[in-house]
Scaffold this motif. Structure first.
Motif, PDB file in Angstrom:
ATOM      1  N   LEU A   1     -83.518  15.844  59.493  1.00 46.10           N
ATOM      2  CA  LEU A   1     -84.547  16.879  59.528  1.00 46.10           C
ATOM      3  C   LEU A   1     -83.990  18.221  59.053  1.00 46.10           C
ATOM      4  N   ASP A   2     -82.792  18.553  59.488  1.00 52.73           N
ATOM      5  CA  ASP A   2     -82.163  19.807  59.088  1.00 52.73           C
ATOM      6  C   ASP A   2     -81.902  19.832  57.585  1.00 52.73           C
ATOM      7  N   ARG A   3     -81.442  18.722  57.046  1.00 53.07           N
ATOM      8  CA  ARG A   3     -81.136  18.657  55.614  1.00 53.07           C
ATOM      9  C   ARG A   3     -82.396  18.787  54.755  1.00 53.07           C
ATOM     10  N   TRP A   4     -83.446  18.057  55.125  1.00 52.81           N
ATOM     11  CA  TRP A   4     -84.677  18.123  54.333  1.00 52.81           C
ATOM     12  C   TRP A   4     -85.393  19.456  54.514  1.00 52.81           C
ATOM     13  N   SER A   5     -85.311  20.020  55.698  1.00 51.32           N
ATOM     14  CA  SER A   5     -85.888  21.344  55.919  1.00 51.32           C
ATOM     15  C   SER A   5     -85.231  22.369  55.009  1.00 51.32           C
ATOM     16  N   TYR A   6     -83.913  22.309  54.916  1.00 50.17           N
ATOM     17  CA  TYR A   6     -83.177  23.247  54.055  1.00 50.17           C
ATOM     18  C   TYR A   6     -83.566  23.071  52.591  1.00 50.17           C
ATOM     19  N   ARG A   7     -83.701  21.845  52.136  1.00 55.37           N
ATOM     20  CA  ARG A   7     -84.049  21.593  50.737  1.00 55.37           C
ATOM     21  C   ARG A   7     -85.447  22.107  50.400  1.00 55.37           C
ATOM     22  N   VAL A   8     -86.410  21.790  51.265  1.00 48.80           N
ATOM     23  CA  VAL A   8     -87.795  22.178  50.981  1.00 48.80           C
ATOM     24  C   VAL A   8     -87.970  23.688  51.090  1.00 48.80           C
ATOM     25  N   ILE A   9     -87.339  24.309  52.085  1.00 50.05           N
ATOM     26  CA  ILE A   9     -87.440  25.764  52.224  1.00 50.05           C
ATOM     27  C   ILE A   9     -86.756  26.464  51.058  1.00 50.05           C
ATOM     28  N   SER A  10     -85.655  25.933  50.578  1.00 56.52           N
ATOM     29  CA  SER A  10     -84.985  26.521  49.409  1.00 56.52           C
ATOM     30  C   SER A  10     -85.910  26.513  48.192  1.00 56.52           C
ATOM     31  N   LEU A  11     -86.605  25.390  47.989  1.00 58.58           N
ATOM     32  CA  LEU A  11     -87.564  25.309  46.883  1.00 58.58           C
ATOM     33  C   LEU A  11     -88.698  26.311  47.076  1.00 58.58           C
ATOM     34  N   GLY A  12     -89.231  26.379  48.293  1.00 59.40           N
ATOM     35  CA  GLY A  12     -90.310  27.327  48.566  1.00 59.40           C
ATOM     36  C   GLY A  12     -89.872  28.768  48.414  1.00 59.40           C
ATOM     37  N   PHE A  13     -88.633  29.063  48.769  1.00 66.84           N
ATOM     38  CA  PHE A  13     -88.117  30.425  48.643  1.00 66.84           C
ATOM     39  C   PHE A  13     -88.033  30.832  47.169  1.00 66.84           C
ATOM     40  N   ILE A  14     -87.656  29.898  46.297  1.00 62.07           N
ATOM     41  CA  ILE A  14     -87.627  30.188  44.855  1.00 62.07           C
ATOM     42  C   ILE A  14     -89.032  30.501  44.355  1.00 62.07           C
ATOM     43  N   PHE A  15     -90.005  29.677  44.746  1.00 57.06           N
ATOM     44  CA  PHE A  15     -91.394  29.934  44.354  1.00 57.06           C
ATOM     45  C   PHE A  15     -91.880  31.278  44.874  1.00 57.06           C
ATOM     46  N   LEU A  16     -91.535  31.596  46.128  1.00 61.72           N
ATOM     47  CA  LEU A  16     -91.963  32.858  46.727  1.00 61.72           C
ATOM     48  C   LEU A  16     -91.363  34.043  45.986  1.00 61.72           C
ATOM     49  N   THR A  17     -90.108  33.952  45.608  1.00 63.17           N
ATOM     50  CA  THR A  17     -89.460  35.040  44.869  1.00 63.17           C
ATOM     51  C   THR A  17     -90.125  35.251  43.524  1.00 63.17           C
ATOM     52  N   ILE A  18     -90.392  34.144  42.809  1.00 62.00           N
ATOM     53  CA  ILE A  18     -91.068  34.250  41.514  1.00 62.00           C
ATOM     54  C   ILE A  18     -92.461  34.839  41.695  1.00 62.00           C
ATOM     55  N   GLY A  19     -93.158  34.404  42.747  1.00 65.56           N
ATOM     56  CA  GLY A  19     -94.509  34.910  42.995  1.00 65.56           C
ATOM     57  C   GLY A  19     -94.525  36.398  43.295  1.00 65.56           C
ATOM     58  N   ILE A  20     -93.580  36.867  44.098  1.00 64.61           N
ATOM     59  CA  ILE A  20     -93.531  38.299  44.427  1.00 64.61           C
ATOM     60  C   ILE A  20     -93.174  39.135  43.195  1.00 64.61           C
ATOM     61  N   LEU A  21     -92.209  38.675  42.417  1.00 61.43           N
ATOM     62  CA  LEU A  21     -91.809  39.428  41.213  1.00 61.43           C
ATOM     63  C   LEU A  21     -92.938  39.476  40.192  1.00 61.43           C
ATOM     64  N   SER A  22     -93.596  38.338  39.959  1.00 59.93           N
ATOM     65  CA  SER A  22     -94.719  38.339  39.018  1.00 59.93           C
ATOM     66  C   SER A  22     -95.870  39.177  39.541  1.00 59.93           C
ATOM     67  N   GLY A  23     -96.067  39.184  40.863  1.00 63.01           N
ATOM     68  CA  GLY A  23     -97.108  40.025  41.441  1.00 63.01           C
ATOM     69  C   GLY A  23     -96.804  41.503  41.285  1.00 63.01           C
ATOM     70  N   ALA A  24     -95.519  41.869  41.362  1.00 59.09           N
ATOM     71  CA  ALA A  24     -95.148  43.274  41.174  1.00 59.09           C
ATOM     72  C   ALA A  24     -95.431  43.723  39.748  1.00 59.09           C
ATOM     73  N   VAL A  25     -95.121  42.867  38.792  1.00 51.63           N
ATOM     74  CA  VAL A  25     -95.411  43.205  37.387  1.00 51.63           C
ATOM     75  C   VAL A  25     -96.916  43.318  37.178  1.00 51.63           C
ATOM     76  N   TRP A  26     -97.661  42.393  37.739  1.00 56.93           N
ATOM     77  CA  TRP A  26     -99.113  42.419  37.616  1.00 56.93           C
ATOM     78  C   TRP A  26     -99.694  43.668  38.290  1.00 56.93           C
ATOM     79  N   ALA A  27     -99.167  44.032  39.458  1.00 51.97           N
ATOM     80  CA  ALA A  27     -99.645  45.225  40.153  1.00 51.97           C
ATOM     81  C   ALA A  27     -99.399  46.485  39.328  1.00 51.97           C
ATOM     82  N   ASN A  28     -98.294  46.527  38.620  1.00 46.60           N
ATOM     83  CA  ASN A  28     -98.007  47.693  37.776  1.00 46.60           C
ATOM     84  C   ASN A  28     -99.015  47.801  36.636  1.00 46.60           C
TER      85      ASN A  28
END
Length: 309
Positions: A207-234
């Motif tokens: 459970l710990d291993r799969w949680s880390y893998r899935v959260i790592s993937l989600g964190f990458i998506f979240l970072t891309i989403g926030i950065l693209s949102g900042a550009v769009w907001a500008n």
């Protein structure tokens, strides 16, 4: 004749049981594949007749969220990886789809004309990345919640109530056969407890291993989403960051999971400690995604319950 008939009956029963088991397995896998293609068809259909990417309101975002859950469910299955994701992703897909279909007002299902702020090519990039990040982070957080439930459950005693039987195991008379049998049963029971605890430990590690893998993937998506949102907001509002409620909670979400990934690299904090942080993130995601829409305020007020209803 009787034995021949019995053999014939048992042969057909065993074949029927195997057929049922295989059918249930295929229905489980093919059912999620069918669900994925149906949701994909729904999104494509709305995209065609609305002439914009179907992520303009709460209903469409919930449908897209369930689509993300179905992807996360199928990918490990395609790679033939044994994991515990299906116990999280399948119910998440069903509940999200059910709430979007039956829990929202019928008027909220209708596709509307995009407000000027959403009429941009950044809509697909920003919103899709954010929703996919929510799907991955929610799955990973639920895996961490499961880890905590198993860990803090009443601990299985390796040497439980039969522990006292081991103390005097060797102080017996050879004539007392019943005494020996009782002690043998005690050893067997403790062996079973050891096996159960080992299985429990293996499950926690998985459970710990799969949680880390899935959260790592989600964190990458979240970072891309926030950065693209900042550009769009500008482009839309002339500023990269406005501390809007949605932006603030997105930043809090990013910070929580950044802390999780940071402490997860330390072996001393793996397991329970990191799972507590991820479990906190589960609540924060829902505040960011769903709670802010209840307020209906800020620059991201479109798609809220107030405007949609």
């Amino acid at each position: 004749m009787i034995f021949s008939t019995l053999e014939h009956i048992l042969t057909h029963i065993s074949f029927s049981i195997v057929s049922i088991v295989i059918t249930i397995y295929l229905m489980t896998l093919l059912g999620m594949i069918a669900t994925f293609f149906c949701i994909t068809g729904l999104l494509v259909t709305r995209w065609i007749y609305s002439e914009h990417f179907p992520l303009s309101n709460l209903y469409e975002s919930l449908i897209f969220l369930s689509w993300g859950f179905s992807i996360i469910h199928m990918v490990p299955k395609i790679w033939n990886h044994k994991n515990d994701l299906s116990a999280i992703t399948a119910p998440s897909t069903i509940f999200t789809q059910g709430f979007a279909t039956s829990g929202l007002l019928t008027e909220m299902h209708q596709s509307t004309i995009l407000v000027p702020a959403l009429q941009s090519q950044w809509l697909m990039m920003h919103v899709s990345m954010m929703i996919l990040s929510y799907a991955a982070l929610l799955c990973g957080s639920l895996l961490s919640v499961s880890l905590l439930v198993i860990t803090f459950r009443k601990s299985l005693g390796v040497f439980g109530k039969n522990n006292h039987s081991l103390i005097g195991l060797f102080s017996f008379d050879f004539d007392e056969i019943q005494y020996v049998n009782e002690r043998s049963n005690a050893l067997l029971n403790n062996s079973l407890l050891l096996f159960r605890n080992y299985h429990r430990y293996q499950l926690i590690q998985q459970l710990d291993r799969w949680s880390y893998r899935v959260i790592s993937l989600g964190f990458i998506f979240l970072t891309i989403g926030i950065l693209s949102g900042a550009v769009w907001a500008n482009e839309a509002w002339g500023s990269y960051w406005n501390w809007d409620p949605k932006e603030t909670w997105a930043f809090i979400t990013w910070t929580i999971f950044a802390i999780y990934l940071h402490i997860r690299t330390n072996q001393n904090f793996q397991g329970t400690n990191s799972a507590i942080v991820a479990s906190m993130g589960f609540l924060i995601i829902w505040v960011c995604y769903f709670g802010v829409n209840l307020l209906g305020i800020g620059l991201h007020s479109y798609g809220s319950f107030t405007l949609a209803s």
